[in-house]
Design a protein around this motif. Structure first.
Motif, PDB file in Angstrom:
ATOM      1  N   VAL A  80      -0.434  14.623   5.573  1.00  0.00           N
ATOM      2  CA  VAL A  80       0.881  14.709   4.932  1.00  0.00           C
ATOM      3  C   VAL A  80       1.852  15.488   5.821  1.00  0.00           C
ATOM      4  CG1 VAL A  80       2.126  15.692   2.955  1.00  0.00           C
ATOM      5  CG2 VAL A  80       0.028  14.386   2.583  1.00  0.00           C
ATOM      6  N   SER A  81       1.374  16.555   6.465  1.00  0.00           N
ATOM      7  CA  SER A  81       2.248  17.340   7.346  1.00  0.00           C
ATOM      8  C   SER A  81       2.718  16.523   8.545  1.00  0.00           C
ATOM      9  CB  SER A  81       1.544  18.606   7.820  1.00  0.00           C
ATOM     10  OG  SER A  81       0.582  18.308   8.811  1.00  0.00           O
ATOM     11  N   GLN A  82       1.982  15.456   8.875  1.00  0.00           N
ATOM     12  CA  GLN A  82       2.368  14.592   9.988  1.00  0.00           C
ATOM     13  C   GLN A  82       3.107  13.340   9.520  1.00  0.00           C
ATOM     14  OE1 GLN A  82      -0.637  13.890  12.931  1.00  0.00           O
ATOM     15  NE2 GLN A  82      -1.402  15.982  12.815  1.00  0.00           N
ATOM     16  N   GLY A  83       3.508  13.330   8.242  1.00  0.00           N
ATOM     17  CA  GLY A  83       4.362  12.255   7.744  1.00  0.00           C
ATOM     18  C   GLY A  83       3.665  11.131   7.015  1.00  0.00           C
ATOM     19  N   HIS A  84       2.368  11.245   6.781  1.00  0.00           N
ATOM     20  CA  HIS A  84       1.653  10.205   6.058  1.00  0.00           C
ATOM     21  C   HIS A  84       1.773  10.446   4.553  1.00  0.00           C
ATOM     22  CE1 HIS A  84      -0.335   8.590   9.658  1.00  0.00           C
ATOM     23  NE2 HIS A  84      -0.378   9.843  10.057  1.00  0.00           N
ATOM     24  N   SER A  85       1.759   9.390   3.797  1.00  0.00           N
ATOM     25  CA  SER A  85       1.787   9.492   2.344  1.00  0.00           C
ATOM     26  C   SER A  85       0.405   9.892   1.839  1.00  0.00           C
ATOM     27  CB  SER A  85       2.187   8.140   1.746  1.00  0.00           C
ATOM     28  OG  SER A  85       1.817   8.061   0.393  1.00  0.00           O
ATOM     29  N   ALA A  86       0.355  10.854   0.923  1.00  0.00           N
ATOM     30  CA  ALA A  86      -0.922  11.290   0.360  1.00  0.00           C
ATOM     31  C   ALA A  86      -1.635  10.141  -0.341  1.00  0.00           C
ATOM     32  CB  ALA A  86      -0.700  12.448  -0.614  1.00  0.00           C
ATOM     33  N   VAL A  87      -0.881   9.288  -1.004  1.00  0.00           N
ATOM     34  CA  VAL A  87      -1.478   8.138  -1.705  1.00  0.00           C
ATOM     35  C   VAL A  87      -2.103   7.177  -0.702  1.00  0.00           C
ATOM     36  CG1 VAL A  87      -0.954   6.126  -3.144  1.00  0.00           C
ATOM     37  CG2 VAL A  87       0.077   8.347  -3.675  1.00  0.00           C
ATOM     38  N   VAL A  88      -1.400   6.915   0.391  1.00  0.00           N
ATOM     39  CA  VAL A  88      -1.907   5.983   1.402  1.00  0.00           C
ATOM     40  C   VAL A  88      -3.139   6.568   2.087  1.00  0.00           C
ATOM     41  CG1 VAL A  88      -1.361   4.748   3.533  1.00  0.00           C
ATOM     42  CG2 VAL A  88       0.331   4.915   1.730  1.00  0.00           C
ATOM     43  N   VAL A  89      -3.130   7.872   2.325  1.00  0.00           N
ATOM     44  CA  VAL A  89      -4.297   8.514   2.943  1.00  0.00           C
ATOM     45  C   VAL A  89      -5.512   8.350   2.027  1.00  0.00           C
ATOM     46  CG1 VAL A  89      -5.304  10.701   3.700  1.00  0.00           C
ATOM     47  CG2 VAL A  89      -2.937  10.155   4.278  1.00  0.00           C
ATOM     48  N   ILE A 118      -8.876   6.287   3.005  1.00  0.00           N
ATOM     49  CA  ILE A 118     -10.212   6.893   2.963  1.00  0.00           C
ATOM     50  C   ILE A 118     -11.131   6.057   2.081  1.00  0.00           C
ATOM     51  CG2 ILE A 118     -11.527   8.878   2.107  1.00  0.00           C
ATOM     52  CD1 ILE A 118      -9.187  10.647   3.090  1.00  0.00           C
ATOM     53  N   HIS A 119     -10.633   5.661   0.926  1.00  0.00           N
ATOM     54  CA  HIS A 119     -11.437   4.845   0.001  1.00  0.00           C
ATOM     55  C   HIS A 119     -11.859   3.528   0.661  1.00  0.00           C
ATOM     56  CE1 HIS A 119     -12.867   3.344  -3.838  1.00  0.00           C
ATOM     57  NE2 HIS A 119     -12.193   2.243  -3.615  1.00  0.00           N
ATOM     58  N   ALA A 120     -10.918   2.878   1.339  1.00  0.00           N
ATOM     59  CA  ALA A 120     -11.227   1.604   2.006  1.00  0.00           C
ATOM     60  C   ALA A 120     -12.238   1.805   3.126  1.00  0.00           C
ATOM     61  CB  ALA A 120      -9.943   0.976   2.543  1.00  0.00           C
ATOM     62  N   MET A 121     -12.080   2.890   3.882  1.00  0.00           N
ATOM     63  CA  MET A 121     -12.993   3.147   5.000  1.00  0.00           C
ATOM     64  C   MET A 121     -14.391   3.515   4.499  1.00  0.00           C
ATOM     65  SD  MET A 121     -10.285   5.128   7.498  1.00  0.00           S
ATOM     66  CE  MET A 121     -11.290   5.220   8.985  1.00  0.00           C
ATOM     67  N   VAL A 122     -14.467   4.184   3.364  1.00  0.00           N
ATOM     68  CA  VAL A 122     -15.776   4.454   2.745  1.00  0.00           C
ATOM     69  C   VAL A 122     -16.407   3.137   2.323  1.00  0.00           C
ATOM     70  CG1 VAL A 122     -16.907   5.469   0.722  1.00  0.00           C
ATOM     71  CG2 VAL A 122     -15.270   6.827   2.034  1.00  0.00           C
ATOM     72  N   GLY A 123     -15.605   2.267   1.727  1.00  0.00           N
ATOM     73  CA  GLY A 123     -16.098   0.959   1.296  1.00  0.00           C
ATOM     74  C   GLY A 123     -16.623   0.109   2.434  1.00  0.00           C
ATOM     75  N   ARG A 124     -16.012   0.248   3.613  1.00  0.00           N
ATOM     76  CA  ARG A 124     -16.450  -0.510   4.790  1.00  0.00           C
ATOM     77  C   ARG A 124     -17.594   0.181   5.525  1.00  0.00           C
ATOM     78  NH1 ARG A 124     -10.661  -0.986   5.801  1.00  0.00           N
ATOM     79  NH2 ARG A 124     -10.928   0.578   7.461  1.00  0.00           N
ATOM     80  N   GLY A 125     -17.990   1.351   5.052  1.00  0.00           N
ATOM     81  CA  GLY A 125     -19.089   2.069   5.689  1.00  0.00           C
ATOM     82  C   GLY A 125     -18.692   2.863   6.918  1.00  0.00           C
ATOM     83  N   GLU A 126     -17.396   3.032   7.158  1.00  0.00           N
ATOM     84  CA  GLU A 126     -16.931   3.798   8.309  1.00  0.00           C
ATOM     85  C   GLU A 126     -16.977   5.295   8.027  1.00  0.00           C
ATOM     86  OE1 GLU A 126     -13.083   2.340   9.533  1.00  0.00           O
ATOM     87  OE2 GLU A 126     -13.709   0.283   9.160  1.00  0.00           O
ATOM     88  N   ARG A 130       0.808  -1.212   0.000  1.00  0.00           N
ATOM     89  CA  ARG A 130       0.000   0.000   0.000  1.00  0.00           C
ATOM     90  C   ARG A 130       0.844   1.266   0.000  1.00  0.00           C
ATOM     91  NH1 ARG A 130      -5.422  -1.059   0.418  1.00  0.00           N
ATOM     92  NH2 ARG A 130      -5.959  -2.929   1.523  1.00  0.00           N
ATOM     93  N   GLY A 131       2.146   1.167   0.004  1.00  0.00           N
ATOM     94  CA  GLY A 131       2.970   2.355  -0.094  1.00  0.00           C
ATOM     95  C   GLY A 131       3.162   3.099   1.208  1.00  0.00           C
ATOM     96  N   GLY A 132       3.213   2.427   2.313  1.00  0.00           N
ATOM     97  CA  GLY A 132       3.427   3.088   3.597  1.00  0.00           C
ATOM     98  C   GLY A 132       2.758   2.319   4.701  1.00  0.00           C
ATOM     99  N   ASP A 133       2.757   2.863   5.875  1.00  0.00           N
ATOM    100  CA  ASP A 133       2.142   2.187   7.003  1.00  0.00           C
ATOM    101  C   ASP A 133       0.642   2.450   6.975  1.00  0.00           C
ATOM    102  OD1 ASP A 133       2.949   1.935  10.541  1.00  0.00           O
ATOM    103  OD2 ASP A 133       1.433   0.969   9.334  1.00  0.00           O
ATOM    104  N   TYR A 134      -0.076   1.567   6.330  1.00  0.00           N
ATOM    105  CA  TYR A 134      -1.506   1.717   6.092  1.00  0.00           C
ATOM    106  C   TYR A 134      -2.307   1.728   7.394  1.00  0.00           C
ATOM    107  CZ  TYR A 134      -5.977   0.925   3.771  1.00  0.00           C
ATOM    108  OH  TYR A 134      -7.251   1.050   3.321  1.00  0.00           O
ATOM    109  N   GLY A 135      -1.984   0.820   8.296  1.00  0.00           N
ATOM    110  CA  GLY A 135      -2.694   0.758   9.582  1.00  0.00           C
ATOM    111  C   GLY A 135      -2.485   2.022  10.398  1.00  0.00           C
ATOM    112  N   TYR A 136      -1.286   2.546  10.365  1.00  0.00           N
ATOM    113  CA  TYR A 136      -0.969   3.786  11.073  1.00  0.00           C
ATOM    114  C   TYR A 136      -1.788   4.947  10.495  1.00  0.00           C
ATOM    115  CZ  TYR A 136       1.971   7.620  12.836  1.00  0.00           C
ATOM    116  OH  TYR A 136       2.426   8.749  13.442  1.00  0.00           O
ATOM    117  N   THR A 137      -1.946   4.966   9.180  1.00  0.00           N
ATOM    118  CA  THR A 137      -2.727   6.021   8.529  1.00  0.00           C
ATOM    119  C   THR A 137      -4.199   5.907   8.898  1.00  0.00           C
ATOM    120  OG1 THR A 137      -1.148   6.153   6.716  1.00  0.00           O
ATOM    121  CG2 THR A 137      -3.343   7.037   6.301  1.00  0.00           C
ATOM    122  N   GLU A 138      -4.731   4.703   8.907  1.00  0.00           N
ATOM    123  CA  GLU A 138      -6.132   4.530   9.319  1.00  0.00           C
ATOM    124  C   GLU A 138      -6.323   4.941  10.778  1.00  0.00           C
ATOM    125  OE1 GLU A 138      -8.536   1.163   8.589  1.00  0.00           O
ATOM    126  OE2 GLU A 138      -8.107   1.139   6.442  1.00  0.00           O
TER     127      GLU A 138
END
Length: 124
Positions: A89-98, A102-110, A58-66
């Protein structure tokens, strides 16, 4: 502490070019040891980033981003997607991973997207 780094000829040539470019940025016609050290540091960082992308897919720490998104988004509140992305991004997360999170969390209904995706709302 010295460590070995597996490297191809092409990567070695890139390190030489990068070291030369760093020297030119200082307007020095000669490469100094600090230029080589910086080139190696950049190489190691980019190599580790690429390795992390391959490991977790996923291009970074996906769980940390969630976890960041869950902590940042209060249930029921609407948040501007662009501001949320900039903050992450200012806190070190990858824009792509964010965006993927978001897309995954929308898909899960969160999360729900509002106003043609410009706003994000946490619903779960």
């Amino acid at each position: 502490e010295q460590s070995t780094i597996p490297i191809t000829v092409r990567q070695l040539e890139a390190l030489v070019r990068l070291s030369e470019s760093l020297a030119k940025m200082r307007t020095d016609p000669h490469v100094q040891p600090e230029d080589v050290q910086e080139a190696l540091r950049l190489f190691k960082v980019s190599t580790l980033a690429a390795a992390n992308t391959r490991v977790n897919g996923r291009g970074g720490d996906y769980g940390y981003t969630e976890a960041f998104l869950n902590a940042r988004l209060v249930r029921g509140n609407l948040v501007n997607r662009q501001r949320l992305l900039e903050e992450a991004v200012s806190q070190g997360h990858s824009a792509v991973v964010v965006a993927q999170a978001i897309h995954a969390m929308v898909g899960r209904g969160e999360l729900q997207e509002r106003n043609q995706g410009r706003l994000i709302q946490r619903v779960k």
